[in-house]
Scaffold this active site. Structure first.
Site, short mmCIF file in Angstrom:
data_model
loop_
_atom_site.label_atom_id
_atom_site.label_comp_id
_atom_site.label_asym_id
_atom_site.label_seq_id
_atom_site.Cartn_x
_atom_site.Cartn_y
_atom_site.Cartn_z
N ASP A 225 -0.25 4.73 6.48
CA ASP A 225 -1.64 4.91 6.05
C ASP A 225 -2.47 5.25 7.30
OD1 ASP A 225 -4.23 4.54 4.74
OD2 ASP A 225 -3.09 3.59 3.13
N HIS A 248 -2.32 8.64 8.35
CA HIS A 248 -3.44 9.33 7.71
C HIS A 248 -4.59 9.59 8.67
CE1 HIS A 248 -2.07 7.96 3.41
NE2 HIS A 248 -1.14 8.61 4.08
#
Ligand SMILES: *[C@@H]1O[C@H](CO)[C@@H](O)[C@H](O)[C@H]1NC(C)=O
Ligand SMILES: *[C@@H]1O[C@H](CO)[C@@H](O)[C@H](O)[C@H]1NC(C)=O
Length: 395
Positions: A225, A248
Site C-alpha cells: 500500500d 502506492h
C-alpha cells in the site's frame, strides 16, 4: 484499601530489587550518562521463536520505567516470539529509555490481536535496530479469499507520545500498517527498512497522523500500500532520501471524510525515488463536505521510474460512488510546489491535478517537472488548479 496499598508497595519494592539484581551494573556510554542495561533474556525471554516473551518484555519496561536512570532494554540476537507488547508510559518516571535490538521479534501468525507492539503516552523512547516480522501472510490470504477477516494489527505504533527516535529498524510482512505515528510530537525515523509483497493489502509502510515534527530519513520502503501515508492533523513533516516501490507512493490522504477535520500543513517530501509504484506523490481527498485543508507542501527532487500516476491530486475520491452526497470535495488545497521531478510515467498522463470545483487548488507551483511516457513527454491534465501558468495546465 490499606492492605492493597501495602501489597503494591511490597510487590514494587521486591520487583525493583529484583530488577537491580538481574540488570548489569551501570555502564558509561560515550563518557557522559551512565546507563542501566536490562537484558530481556535475564528476565526469562528465550530466543527459540516459540516461547512467548511478552511478559519478560513487560517486566523490562516496568523496571526501566520505575527508575530515573537512563536505561537500555537489550534484546540479544535470536528469534523472540512476542504475542503482544504494550508499553504504557503514563506513570513512567524515566524519560530516556532505549531499546537496543539485535534480534528478531516474531508476531503471532494468527490474527486475533488488533495490536502487536504499541507504545502509548511515552516520552524519550528510542529504538535502535531490530527486525520485526509481522507474519501477515495468513491474514492477507484471508482478505484475498473471503470477507469478514479482521483488519489485522499494526506492527509498531506510537500513540500520544513525544521525543521518539527510531533508527535502523526493519519491519517485514506486517498484517496491517508497518509503523504508525499517531498523536505524537517530535519523532525521528532514520534508516528504516520496510518490506512486504506488492500485493499485500493495507500494509502501509509509515503512517503519520495527528502528529507534528516528524522526520523520516534514509529509508527503503517496499510494500503493498502507501510507502508513506499522511492523515489529518499532521504538520511540520520532513521526508527525505527514501526509495519507494513496490507500493502506492507517498500519499497525503485520504482526507476529508469528516466534516470537522484537522488540516495538513508544512510537509516536505524530498529526494525520493519511486520504482514501479501506483502513484508518486499524491494528495487524495474525499468528494465530501469537510473543513479540512492541505497547505504548504513541497515535493522536490523526485525520480519516477515507470510510475502509474507520478504527480496526482484527486479530490474526487468516492469509491463505489456512495457516501458522497454532493460529490464535491470540501478540503481546500493551497501552496503546493512541485520542483525538479523527472523520469518515466507508466501511463499517458504524468501530471494530473483534479481539484475540487467548490474549493479549487490555489497557489500551485511547478518548476522543472519533466516526465516521459514511451519516450515522449507525458501529458498533463489540470482541473480547477490555479497558480503559475504552465503549458496547457493552468497552474
Ligand atoms: C516546517 O517544518 C519544518 C520541519 O519539517 C520546520 O523546521 C519548520 O520550522 C516548519 N515551518 C514552519 C513555518 O512552521
Ligand atoms: C525533458 O527531458 C527530455 C529527456 O530527458 C529532454 O529531451 C527534454 O528537453 C526535457 N524537456 C524539458 C522541457 O526540460
Amino acid at each position: 484499601m490499606m492492605n492493597y496499598n501495602i501489597f503494591i508497595t511490597c510487590a514494587l519494592t521486591t520487583f525493583i530489587g529484583l530488577a537491580f539484581m538481574i540488570s548489569s551494573p551501570m555502564v558509561v556510554e560515550g563518557g557522559v550518562v551512565p546507563r542501566r542495561i536490562i537484558n530481556v533474556m535475564r528476565l526469562g525471554a528465550v530466543p527459540d521463536g516459540q516461547t512467548d516473551a511478552s511478559l519478560p518484555f513487560q517486566s523490562a519496561w516496568a523496571s526501566a520505567c520505575s527508575s530515573l536512570t537512563p536505561s537500555t532494554i537489550y534484546v540479544p540476537a535470536g528469534r523472540f516470539f512476542v504475542r503482544s507488547a504494550y508499553f504504557q508510559g503514563d506513570r513512567c518516571k524515566n524519560k530516556a529509555i532505549r531499546f537496543v535490538i539485535d534480534g528478531t521479534l516474531l508476531a503471532p501468525s494468527d490474527f486475533r490481536n488488533s495490536v502487536w507492539i504499541k507504545f502509548e503516552k511515552v516520552t524519550g523512547v528510542s529504538i535502535l535496530g531490530g527486525f520485526l516480522d509481522g507474519r501477515g501472510t495468513a491474514l492477507w490470504a484471508c482478505k484475498a479469499h473471503s470477507g469478514g477477516c479482521p483488519a489485522g494489527a499494526t506492527t509498531l505504533e506510537f500513540f500520544d507520545s513525544k521525543n521518539i527516535m527510531i533508527t535502523r529498524l526493519t519491519s517485514i510482512n506486517s498484517k496491517k500498517f508497518h509503523i504508525v505515528i499517531n498523536a505524537c510530537q517530535n519523532v525521528n525515523l532514520q534508516g528504516i527498512t520496510v518490506s512486504a509483497p506488492g500485493n499485500s493489502p493495507n500494509t502501509d509502510g509509515i503512517h503519520i497522523e495527528s502528529s507534528s515534527g516528524v522526520t523520516v530519513l534514509n529509508s527503503r520502503i517496499a510494500t503493498g500500500d502507501d510507502c508513506i501515508s499522511i492523515g489529518p492533523g499532521s504538520s511540520n513533516l520532513w521526508i527525505q532520501t527514501i526509495t519507494c516501490g513496490p507500493g502506492h507512493g507517498v500519499s497525503i490522504g485520504s482526507l476529508g471524510w469528516s466534516l470537522q477535520e484537522a488540516g495538513v500543513q508544512n510537509v516536505t517530501v524530498k529526494t525520493v525515488t519511486f520504482t514501479s509504484t501506483e502513484n508518486g506523490v499524491r494528495i487524495k481527498t474525499w468528494a465530501r463536505e469537510s473543513n479540512g485543508f492541505v497547505r504548504g507542501v513541497l515535493f522536490q527532487d523526485l525520480t519516477m521510474v515507470n510510475v502509474q500516476n507520478p504527480v496526482i491530486i484527486d479530490q474526487n475520491y468516492c469509491p463505489g460512488e456512495h457516501n458522497c452526497p454532493r460529490q464535491m470535495a470540501g478540503v481546500s488545497i493551497s501552496n503546493v510546489r512541485y520542483d525538479n521531478i523527472h523520469g518515466t510515467s507508466a501511463s499517458e498522463i504524468g501530471v494530473k491535478l483534479d481539484c475540487s470545483k467548490e474549493h479549487p487548488c490555489s497557489g500551485m507551483q511547478m518548476e522543472d517537472v519533466n516526465l516521459s511516457y514511451e519516450n515522449r513527454p507525458a501529458h498533463e491534465s489540470c482541473v480547477n488548479a490555479f497558480g503559475a501558468t504552465r503549458g496547457n495546465c493552468l497552474i
